[in-house]
Structures are given as C-alpha cells and as structure tokens.
Design a protein around this motif. Structure first.
Motif, PDB file in Angstrom:
ATOM      1  N   MET A 293       0.846  -1.187   0.000  1.00  0.00           N
ATOM      2  CA  MET A 293       0.000   0.000   0.000  1.00  0.00           C
ATOM      3  C   MET A 293       0.885   1.241   0.000  1.00  0.00           C
ATOM      4  N   CYS A 294       0.606   2.189  -0.877  1.00  0.00           N
ATOM      5  CA  CYS A 294       1.343   3.444  -0.928  1.00  0.00           C
ATOM      6  C   CYS A 294       0.752   4.416   0.078  1.00  0.00           C
ATOM      7  N   VAL A 295       1.612   5.095   0.776  1.00  0.00           N
ATOM      8  CA  VAL A 295       1.165   6.121   1.717  1.00  0.00           C
ATOM      9  C   VAL A 295       1.702   7.454   1.239  1.00  0.00           C
ATOM     10  N   TYR A 296       0.828   8.423   1.093  1.00  0.00           N
ATOM     11  CA  TYR A 296       1.220   9.748   0.644  1.00  0.00           C
ATOM     12  C   TYR A 296       1.033  10.725   1.781  1.00  0.00           C
ATOM     13  N   ILE A 297       2.000  11.569   1.977  1.00  0.00           N
ATOM     14  CA  ILE A 297       1.882  12.606   2.991  1.00  0.00           C
ATOM     15  C   ILE A 297       2.380  13.905   2.386  1.00  0.00           C
ATOM     16  N   TYR A 298       1.632  14.956   2.599  1.00  0.00           N
ATOM     17  CA  TYR A 298       1.989  16.256   2.059  1.00  0.00           C
ATOM     18  C   TYR A 298       1.957  17.266   3.190  1.00  0.00           C
ATOM     19  N   ILE A 299       2.961  18.077   3.261  1.00  0.00           N
ATOM     20  CA  ILE A 299       3.054  19.097   4.294  1.00  0.00           C
ATOM     21  C   ILE A 299       3.374  20.413   3.621  1.00  0.00           C
ATOM     22  N   LEU A 300       2.682  21.445   4.019  1.00  0.00           N
ATOM     23  CA  LEU A 300       2.984  22.787   3.539  1.00  0.00           C
ATOM     24  C   LEU A 300       3.501  23.582   4.721  1.00  0.00           C
ATOM     25  N   ILE A 301       4.702  24.119   4.584  1.00  0.00           N
ATOM     26  CA  ILE A 301       5.256  24.974   5.618  1.00  0.00           C
ATOM     27  C   ILE A 301       5.223  26.394   5.085  1.00  0.00           C
ATOM     28  N   LEU A 302       4.531  27.248   5.790  1.00  0.00           N
ATOM     29  CA  LEU A 302       4.371  28.628   5.366  1.00  0.00           C
ATOM     30  C   LEU A 302       5.065  29.568   6.333  1.00  0.00           C
ATOM     31  N   ILE A 303       5.488  30.683   5.796  1.00  0.00           N
ATOM     32  CA  ILE A 303       5.939  31.751   6.665  1.00  0.00           C
ATOM     33  C   ILE A 303       5.014  32.923   6.436  1.00  0.00           C
TER      34      ILE A 303
ATOM     35  N   TRP B 245      -3.815  18.835  -2.113  1.00  0.00           N
ATOM     36  CA  TRP B 245      -2.393  18.525  -2.016  1.00  0.00           C
ATOM     37  C   TRP B 245      -1.901  18.278  -0.596  1.00  0.00           C
ATOM     38  N   PHE B 246      -2.568  18.797   0.419  1.00  0.00           N
ATOM     39  CA  PHE B 246      -1.963  18.828   1.755  1.00  0.00           C
ATOM     40  C   PHE B 246      -2.770  18.115   2.823  1.00  0.00           C
ATOM     41  N   HIS B 247      -2.043  17.427   3.700  1.00  0.00           N
ATOM     42  CA  HIS B 247      -2.633  16.800   4.874  1.00  0.00           C
ATOM     43  C   HIS B 247      -2.493  17.693   6.103  1.00  0.00           C
ATOM     44  N   ILE B 248      -1.494  18.555   6.092  1.00  0.00           N
ATOM     45  CA  ILE B 248      -1.278  19.453   7.232  1.00  0.00           C
ATOM     46  C   ILE B 248      -0.495  20.674   6.757  1.00  0.00           C
ATOM     47  N   ILE B 249      -0.751  21.786   7.411  1.00  0.00           N
ATOM     48  CA  ILE B 249      -0.096  23.047   7.061  1.00  0.00           C
ATOM     49  C   ILE B 249       0.422  23.674   8.348  1.00  0.00           C
ATOM     50  N   PHE B 250       1.679  24.070   8.326  1.00  0.00           N
ATOM     51  CA  PHE B 250       2.284  24.759   9.461  1.00  0.00           C
ATOM     52  C   PHE B 250       2.650  26.176   9.036  1.00  0.00           C
ATOM     53  N   VAL B 251       2.162  27.134   9.778  1.00  0.00           N
ATOM     54  CA  VAL B 251       2.479  28.539   9.541  1.00  0.00           C
ATOM     55  C   VAL B 251       3.451  28.962  10.645  1.00  0.00           C
ATOM     56  N   LEU B 252       4.662  29.341  10.260  1.00  0.00           N
ATOM     57  CA  LEU B 252       5.652  29.785  11.242  1.00  0.00           C
ATOM     58  C   LEU B 252       5.435  31.249  11.565  1.00  0.00           C
ATOM     59  N   ARG B 253       5.528  31.577  12.845  1.00  0.00           N
ATOM     60  CA  ARG B 253       5.338  32.946  13.319  1.00  0.00           C
ATOM     61  C   ARG B 253       6.581  33.403  14.056  1.00  0.00           C
ATOM     62  N   THR B 254       6.956  34.650  13.823  1.00  0.00           N
ATOM     63  CA  THR B 254       8.127  35.223  14.481  1.00  0.00           C
ATOM     64  C   THR B 254       7.762  36.568  15.087  1.00  0.00           C
ATOM     65  N   ASP B 255       8.303  36.832  16.261  1.00  0.00           N
ATOM     66  CA  ASP B 255       8.120  38.116  16.932  1.00  0.00           C
ATOM     67  C   ASP B 255       8.532  39.235  15.978  1.00  0.00           C
ATOM     68  N   ASN B 256       7.722  40.289  15.919  1.00  0.00           N
ATOM     69  CA  ASN B 256       7.954  41.379  14.969  1.00  0.00           C
ATOM     70  C   ASN B 256       9.323  42.029  15.120  1.00  0.00           C
ATOM     71  N   THR B 257       9.764  42.225  16.342  1.00  0.00           N
ATOM     72  CA  THR B 257      11.061  42.858  16.574  1.00  0.00           C
ATOM     73  C   THR B 257      12.177  41.986  16.007  1.00  0.00           C
TER      74      THR B 257
END
Length: 177
Positions: A1-11, A94-106
């Motif tokens: 069985m083929c397993v496909y996983i897609y992740i989108l990493i956003l900034i 296309w995606f199973h999960i999406i991660f949005v990275l956040r950074t302090d403005n300063t």
C-alpha cells in the motif's frame, strides 16, 4: 500500500521574506524524515516560472499557474514538504497538514534588515506578520483542522517544532498503514 503525505510549511510574509526559519525547518525536517523538500522559490528560479518583475519590491513575479503545473507531478508521488510564503495558489487536495511559522515582529524586523530589506518591502512584510495575513489566508483556503501555527523565534522553538512535526508524521504514518 502506498502512503502519501503532504506538508505545507508557510511563513508570514508578503514577498517570500527569509527570516522566520521556514527553509531551515523544511530542510531539517526532510533530512529527519526522508520526505522530499521543495522550495517554491528555487523551483521557480530553476524553471524560470516567472511572469514579469516587480520593480517596487525588486523581485520576480511568480507565474502561479506554471508553478502549480510543475509541482503537480511531484505532489502525485507523495511525501512532499512544500516551502513557500503563501498558500492560496495550491489546491487543497495537495496537503494533509499546514504549518504557519510565526516570528516576533522585533526579531523579524532585525532579521529582514540584516538581509538588506528596506522601505516598503520591509514595512509590508512586518505588517503581514502583525496582521497574520498568511495564517488567515491558510485558514480560508484549507480546512481549519489542518492549519497550525508554530512559534519560530529561537533555536529551541525550531527544535520543538521539528520534534512536534516528526511526531505528527510518525502518527500519521501509523494511522494510514
């Protein structure tokens, strides 16, 4: 069985701003998991997938249709981490999960300034972070259950994020085998 996983990493950034750690996270995640890493900026540059040049922001304009066409074959194969600063151009399927990275403005301001960002380009990217623009776009474009924010301020945040995502991948693989 083929397993496909897609992740989108956003900034959170309007013009592909380096500085919140998406590329570092994506590459390290690929190394730890064996998934394929695709940086959309690199993909566009290699294939000249542009539709002009933005004089105001001093950067090429991405031809989104050509990028999606180019990436579609890779996505069918599965096991892909996509690294990009936006999301509304990618099909939800296309995606199973999406991660949005956040950074302090300063911190983000300092990082962008050290990379030579000035004027409108710098201000627009900081405002994008302040107003959570990419996070909101992701919440509108995809099922809210698959969109997650992660802090990306310190090396410790990076390590926690890597551990959390690797753990998620391992659980996903167990659940889908």
């Amino acid at each position: 069985m083929c397993v496909y996983i897609y992740i989108l990493i956003l900034i959170l950034s309007h013009t592909g701003t380096p500085g919140v750690g998406k590329t570092t996270l994506g590459k390290e995640l690929a190394q730890r998991t064996g998934l394929n890493y695709v940086n959309i900026g690199d993909l566009a540059q290699e294939g000249q997938l542009y539709d002009g040049y933005d004089e105001e922001y001093q950067c090429p304009i991405l031809d989104e249709d050509r990028v999606v066409d180019e990436l579609d074959e890779k996505m069918v194969e599965g096991g892909v981490i996509v690294d990009y600063h936006g999301c509304d151009l990618f099909p939800e399927r296309w995606f199973h999960i999406i991660f949005v990275l956040r950074t302090d403005n300063t911190q983000l301001y300092t990082r962008l300034e050290s990379r030579g960002y000035t004027g409108k380009k710098l201000q627009d990217n900081i405002q994008c972070e302040i107003f959570q623009t990419i996070y909101e776009e992701a919440m509108e474009a995809y099922s809210q259950e698959i969109v997650h924010q992660l802090p990306s301020n310190t090396p410790e945040d990076m390590e926690r994020n890597l551990e959390q995502i690797v753990q998620w991948i391992e659980q996903w693989m167990k659940d889908h085998n």
